[in-house]
Design a protein around this motif. Structure first.
Motif, PDB file in Angstrom:
ATOM      1  N   GLU A  19       8.724   7.063  -3.910  1.00 41.82           N
ATOM      2  CA  GLU A  19       9.281   6.278  -2.808  1.00 41.82           C
ATOM      3  C   GLU A  19       9.816   7.175  -1.705  1.00 41.82           C
ATOM      4  OE1 GLU A  19      12.149   3.395  -4.068  1.00 41.82           O
ATOM      5  OE2 GLU A  19      10.726   2.470  -5.449  1.00 41.82           O
ATOM      6  N   SER A  20      10.379   8.321  -2.139  1.00 40.03           N
ATOM      7  CA  SER A  20      11.016   9.201  -1.160  1.00 40.03           C
ATOM      8  C   SER A  20      10.012   9.919  -0.266  1.00 40.03           C
ATOM      9  CB  SER A  20      11.878  10.239  -1.881  1.00 40.03           C
ATOM     10  OG  SER A  20      11.108  10.921  -2.849  1.00 40.03           O
ATOM     11  N   LEU A  21       8.719   9.706  -0.503  1.00 38.00           N
ATOM     12  CA  LEU A  21       7.715  10.381   0.334  1.00 38.00           C
ATOM     13  C   LEU A  21       7.772   9.858   1.765  1.00 38.00           C
ATOM     14  CD1 LEU A  21       5.349  12.378   0.432  1.00 38.00           C
ATOM     15  CD2 LEU A  21       3.835  10.563  -0.326  1.00 38.00           C
ATOM     16  N   ASP A  22       8.091   8.589   1.902  1.00 39.03           N
ATOM     17  CA  ASP A  22       8.150   7.997   3.238  1.00 39.03           C
ATOM     18  C   ASP A  22       9.320   8.600   4.016  1.00 39.03           C
ATOM     19  OD1 ASP A  22       7.510   6.417   5.326  1.00 39.03           O
ATOM     20  OD2 ASP A  22       8.425   4.595   4.521  1.00 39.03           O
ATOM     21  N   LYS A  56      12.928  13.680 -10.124  1.00 39.40           N
ATOM     22  CA  LYS A  56      12.825  12.977  -8.832  1.00 39.40           C
ATOM     23  C   LYS A  56      13.222  13.926  -7.695  1.00 39.40           C
ATOM     24  CE  LYS A  56      13.580   8.243 -10.444  1.00 39.40           C
ATOM     25  NZ  LYS A  56      13.240   8.481 -11.834  1.00 39.40           N
ATOM     26  N   MET A  57      12.617  15.081  -7.698  1.00 39.92           N
ATOM     27  CA  MET A  57      13.060  16.163  -6.811  1.00 39.92           C
ATOM     28  C   MET A  57      11.858  16.772  -6.083  1.00 39.92           C
ATOM     29  SD  MET A  57      14.730  19.671  -8.239  1.00 39.92           S
ATOM     30  CE  MET A  57      16.446  19.366  -8.405  1.00 39.92           C
ATOM     31  N   TRP A  58      12.001  16.995  -4.783  1.00 39.26           N
ATOM     32  CA  TRP A  58      10.962  17.683  -4.006  1.00 39.26           C
ATOM     33  C   TRP A  58      11.293  19.165  -3.977  1.00 39.26           C
ATOM     34  CZ3 TRP A  58       6.602  15.421  -2.388  1.00 39.26           C
ATOM     35  CH2 TRP A  58       6.562  14.037  -2.337  1.00 39.26           C
ATOM     36  N   TYR A  67      -0.348   8.192   3.940  1.00 42.05           N
ATOM     37  CA  TYR A  67       0.752   9.050   4.357  1.00 42.05           C
ATOM     38  C   TYR A  67       0.167  10.207   5.164  1.00 42.05           C
ATOM     39  CZ  TYR A  67       3.854   6.692   1.079  1.00 42.05           C
ATOM     40  OH  TYR A  67       4.607   5.755   0.425  1.00 42.05           O
ATOM     41  N   GLN A  68       0.892  10.595   6.198  1.00 42.49           N
ATOM     42  CA  GLN A  68       0.424  11.751   6.961  1.00 42.49           C
ATOM     43  C   GLN A  68       1.583  12.715   7.213  1.00 42.49           C
ATOM     44  OE1 GLN A  68      -1.405   9.653  10.190  1.00 42.49           O
ATOM     45  NE2 GLN A  68       0.434   9.732  11.463  1.00 42.49           N
ATOM     46  N   VAL A  69       1.215  13.973   7.364  1.00 45.71           N
ATOM     47  CA  VAL A  69       2.207  15.041   7.453  1.00 45.71           C
ATOM     48  C   VAL A  69       2.070  15.738   8.804  1.00 45.71           C
ATOM     49  CG1 VAL A  69       2.970  17.219   6.432  1.00 45.71           C
ATOM     50  CG2 VAL A  69       2.068  15.414   4.955  1.00 45.71           C
TER      51      VAL A  69
END
Lengths: 139, 638
Positions: B96-99, B173-175, B119-121
């Motif tokens: 979820e946190s990708l957004d 849940k960590m980037w 999704y785009q970066v």
């Protein structure tokens, strides 16, 4: 015993048996038995469901045949037609039932061989009954 | 029957009605046929041009075709992480946190946006103006999904991909930067360059992948199926399906003893072939030459399960005398190639490459031992929870969770178990695995069992700096203690030992003195329940806090997780990716908090642990060991 009585008797007992099977299947669902519900056993589940459905439906067909004999005037059902309807009522659901006991992945067990034989009897029985009813009406 | 067939020709019903019924029947059948043809001829949508695509190659049919006849096997495969090794487009479950994620790494800012279903970066130089963000790159592929999720971006050059430099650790849940999920020296900031997925990863993250190099940095990559699917292990299925459309053939196979020769079942192969079915990916292997490398890139692997050798590659064992020229060339290109993958005696030290260990095991030489002796790809238990547990637990057979797997071939040991192990029967010391397959391999941010079955010795620690099985549990004991036991119990020759070997706890020495690989394994073992039971816990706190300050990010991660396994620290928060002064401050604060509020007043420490009775470090020992630390750069890429 008259043909009408024979079909009625077979139909009601058959209905009882396959409705009981339906109840049995609900129990298997209730207790979440993997032997019946696991995805690897989905062929067994399909076979048992088909046995229940076909057994119940063919019981109703036999009941309908018994009542038809009683209420259609001058209807003469050939002996083989009567025999075929009852044979179909035995062979079709039994084939599915036996086919589900031993399964091979996506294939049912060898008991499934009874199904096409039962299907043949059913087709013949229903066709012959339809013809007899038609003739009775035409006459 | 004859009566029935001829009944309708007698036209006992009015001709008009009969004709109408016949027309209705014919129209119904025609409708079915049109529908069936339409669905069969349904044209697939256009293939995406910016990423690798699924294209069946000769003989491959994909798992969707296998499903109808093998629903149970399909279900177990579907529950496995082999399936999710690669997932395209919007197929995976994104965090979820990708957004609206915003991260910085190696002097660049990254911003993720959710546009439609994709999704785009965008990226810019760190701290630049908002207008300086680059053109967006779409996330087109995801790999992993068990421990980590890694994301791949379209480059705009054909189907070439480049890695999004952050990974998502599912459990935490960590980037984190991808490089900090590997055992890599701190000066390394990135790991994969554009095109590496197409050139290398595709071979083992898809089924029959073809990188298909075009020119420059452009690839036109294809795979029979994303993820590791049925045909990776059973070989292509077209002939199997064609022949088994015949129900008589199927039932002859079901009811008879004959195997179906149209498909490969690795569980029924001889050990060498069975192991290689897994080892085609789970091994350290190298190309036989450039010609074979190009051939694999263009046409895919020529290896098929059932074969006993890979036509384009060979299993690279550092201690054997085969493929001398290729090994020399590999070492010329990367002098650390072997040391980053193997211990000094040739035992694999990286996870995911188990076949090298299996091949070197004495058990394998018996001719029956293979991967399926302990692992199974299609367990009988079919409910969702059981399959999830099996997938998460290394896909072990039920019997492999105890000593049963080993006792299949060593039944005599069962009768004399405690006499053999010198440990209580139900203890971790009587588990075959703990002594003969200890946790000496590292990867995916944790330790894993060695797959080279061996017996513990002090020699392996003295000569190759590999932790021995005894001291991975008895971290509080010195090597001298281990040597005495192994000599007394198993007649091993007594080695020459230094004063430190005789006096200091191995856990202390390995954590302070060892190279990064050894430190990671030690820190991991300090969080392992059997080791905590055998060695005690109180003395582990100060050492694990110290280890939070390790220069290798992954050692810090493992130390943090081990600290969380200790009483009082279950919810201890720590950002292992922090570096420099903020890291030192965080470690200091954590240590002081433990010292003030959690330290057990009556704690006793092992004699050789290097701690004073009050829990402070014995500074002379601490400093001396730290100064003697093995600073060799360690780069372990699973």
């Amino acid at each position: 015993m008259s043909a009408s009585n024979r079909h009625l008797r077979f139909g009601w007992w058959s209905l009882f048996a396959y409705l009981s099977l339906g109840l049995g299947l609900e129990v298997l669902h209730g207790f979440k038995l993997g032997w019946y519900l696991d995805v690897g056993n989905e062929m067994r589940r399909l076979m048992f469901t088909l046995a229940h459905a076909h057994g119940t439906l063919l019981a109703l067909v036999n009941l309908a045949a018994g009542l038809t004999l009683r209420f259609v005037k001058d209807l003469v059902l050939p002996r083989y037609a009567s025999f075929s309807l009852i044979a179909a009522g035995v062979l079709l659901p039994l084939g599915f039932l036996l086919g589900g006991i031993q399964i091979y992945g996506g294939d049912p067990g060898v008991g499934i061989v009874l199904v096409p034989i039962g299907g043949f009897f059913l087709l013949y029985g229903v066709g012959a009954t339809a013809r007899a009813v038609t003739r009775a009406k035409a006459d | 029957m004859f009566d029935l067939l001829t009944a309708f020709s007698r036209r006992r019903v009015p001709a008009g009605k009969s004709r109408r019924a016949a027309w209705l029947l014919a129209a119904g059948w025609a409708g079915w046929i049109v529908l069936a043809l339409a669905s069969a001829a349904e044209a697939p949508g256009p293939l995406p041009a910016n990423r690798p695509v699924e294209q069946l190659t000769a003989g491959y049919v994909s798992s969707a075709t296998c499903r109808s006849c093998h629903p149970g096997n399909y279900a177990s495969w579907h529950a496995s992480f082999h399936r999710t090794m690669t997932q395209p487009g919007a197929a995976p479950k994104f965090p979820e946190s990708l957004d609206r994620l915003e991260l910085t790494h190696d002097g660049r800012d990254y911003r993720v946006e959710h546009v439609g279903s994709a999704y785009q970066v965008r990226q810019r130089v760190h701290g630049g103006a908002t207008t300086e963000y680059s053109a967006p790159q779409q996330i087109v592929l995801t790999t992993g999904s068990h421990h980590l999720q890694i994301f791949w971006l379209a480059t705009g050059e054909g189907r070439t991909l480049v890695q999004f430099p952050f990974a998502y650790i599912l459990a935490e849940k960590m980037w984190v930067p991808v490089i900090q999920t590997f055992m890599a020296p701190p000066e390394f900031k990135n790991i994969y360059t554009a095109g590496e997925w197409n050139a290398a990863c595709i071979n083992c993250h898809t089924t029959q992948g073809r990188g298909r190099f075009v020119s420059g940095n452009t690839f036109d990559s294809q795979a029979a199926e994303f993820g590791i699917s049925c045909e990776s292990c059973h070989a292509e299925g077209a002939d199997h399906i064609a022949q088994n459309r015949n129900p008589l053939r199927r039932f002859a196979l079901h009811l008879g003893d004959q195997r179906d020769p149209t498909i490969v079942n690795p569980a029924r192969l001889k050990a060498q072939a069975s192991t290689l079915a897994c080892g085609q990916c789970h091994s350290i292997a190298a190309f036989k030459g450039m010609e074979e490398k190009i051939d694999l890139s263009q046409h895919g692997s020529k290896f098929r399960p059932g074969q006993t050798e890979m036509p384009q590659k060979f299993i690279l064992q550092p201690t054997t005398d085969d493929h001398v020229a290729q090994k020399r060339e590999i070492l010329q290109r990367n002098p650390n190639y072997f040391s980053d993958r193997f211990w000094g005696d040739g035992m694999t030290r990286v996870t995911g490459r188990e076949m090298n260990g299996v091949l070197a095991s004495p058990c394998f030489k018996g001719g029956e031992f293979s991967c399926v002796s302990c692992h199974e790809m299609h367990p009988r238990a079919g409910d969702t929870a059981a399959l999830a547990a099996w997938a998460d637990g290394h896909q072990m057979t039920v019997s492999a969770e105890s000593n049963t797997s080993c006792l299949q071939c060593h039944p005599k040991i069962a009768a004399i178990l405690t006499a053999h192990t010198h440990h209580p029967a139900e203890s971790a010391g009587s588990s075959c695995y703990n002594c003969h397959m200890p946790h000496t391999a590292f990867g995916l941010m944790g330790a894993l069992r060695s797959h080279q079955v061996s017996s513990p010795s002090v020699r392996e620690t003295l000569e190759y700096h590999r932790p021995n099985a005894c001291n991975l549990c008895h971290l509080d004991k010195p090597l001298g203690w281990t040597a005495e036991k192994l000599t007394a119990w198993y007649g091993q020759p007594a080695p020459a030992l230094s004063a430190d070997d005789r006096e200091l706890a191995t856990g202390t020495r390995w954590l302070l003195q060892g190279d990064a690989g050894l430190r990671a394994l030690t820190a991991w073992s300090m969080g392992w329940a059997p080791a905590q039971r055998a060695s005690g816990r109180d003395w582990l706190y100060p050492y694990l806090f110290t280890s939070l300050d390790d220069p290798y990010a992954v050692v810090r991660f493992v130390s943090w997780k081990s600290l969380q396994s200790l009483p009082g620290l279950g919810d201890f928060k720590f950002t292992y990716t922090t570096e420099g002064a903020p890291l030192h401050s965080a470690v200091q604060a954590g240590y002081q908090n433990w010292w003030r509020t959690m330290r057990a007043p009556g704690a006793t420490f092992p004699a050789g642990a290097g701690l004073l009775p009050d829990g402070h470090f014995q500074q002379d020992i601490f400093v001396r060991l730290l100064r003697a630390r093995d600073q060799s750069p360690i780069f372990i890429v699973e």
